[in-house]
Motif scaffolding. Sequence first.
Motif, mmCIF file in Angstrom:
data_model
loop_
_atom_site.group_PDB
_atom_site.id
_atom_site.type_symbol
_atom_site.label_atom_id
_atom_site.label_comp_id
_atom_site.label_asym_id
_atom_site.label_seq_id
_atom_site.Cartn_x
_atom_site.Cartn_y
_atom_site.Cartn_z
ATOM 1 N N VAL A 104 0.846 -1.191 0.000
ATOM 2 C CA VAL A 104 0.000 0.000 0.000
ATOM 3 C C VAL A 104 0.881 1.242 0.000
ATOM 4 N N PRO A 106 -0.236 4.811 0.749
ATOM 5 C CA PRO A 106 -1.386 5.637 1.118
ATOM 6 C C PRO A 106 -1.306 7.071 0.602
ATOM 7 N N SER A 107 -0.128 7.530 0.201
ATOM 8 C CA SER A 107 -0.009 8.906 -0.285
ATOM 9 C C SER A 107 -0.786 9.115 -1.578
ATOM 10 N N GLU A 109 -3.291 6.608 -2.412
ATOM 11 C CA GLU A 109 -4.397 5.662 -2.266
ATOM 12 C C GLU A 109 -4.270 4.483 -3.227
ATOM 13 N N LYS A 151 -8.195 0.558 6.997
ATOM 14 C CA LYS A 151 -8.749 1.820 6.514
ATOM 15 C C LYS A 151 -8.506 2.075 5.034
ATOM 16 N N TRP A 152 -7.586 1.289 4.398
ATOM 17 C CA TRP A 152 -7.351 1.443 2.978
ATOM 18 C C TRP A 152 -8.073 0.406 2.155
ATOM 19 N N LYS A 154 -11.265 -1.522 0.551
ATOM 20 C CA LYS A 154 -12.588 -1.080 0.068
ATOM 21 C C LYS A 154 -13.615 -2.103 0.405
#
Length: 154
Positions: A104, A106-107, A109, A151-152, A154
Amino acid sequence: MARGIDYGGMMHRAMQGLIADVLQGVAEEGLPGEHHFFITFDTRDEGVEIADWLRERYPEEMTIVIQHWFENLTVTHEGFAITLNFGNSPEPLYIPFDSVRTFVDPSVEFGLRFETQDSDDEEDENGDDPDGADDRAAPPEGGAEVVSLDKWRK
């Protein structure tokens, strides 16, 4: 009897190649901008090389963060080696791409999730969360973090 095209296996290898390319770029140029990575891997997989105390703390899976402090990042077709800081102690790790479960950034997504062969064979219709995703121990003081990726998802 002729076998069909193994699209799943081809996609799996292509996603591993994408991770290898990204990490090779970071090894050569450093992390650009706000990019950083959470990489979860299975500590039980053959070829994983981590300190005994890390294996004891994370007997099934571990998530590393590649962001502020890392050294000696080298990438091969089979995996990558990196030195990370755990409690102000540098620890070398070797992680085969076959052991990676999630990648992942996250910067932006962006995330990849690899299903294991066992879960593909046994749980085709319900592989929502990898085993132990919510049962990880607290990270060592002042070093790398083990984080939940929920939290990442879906």
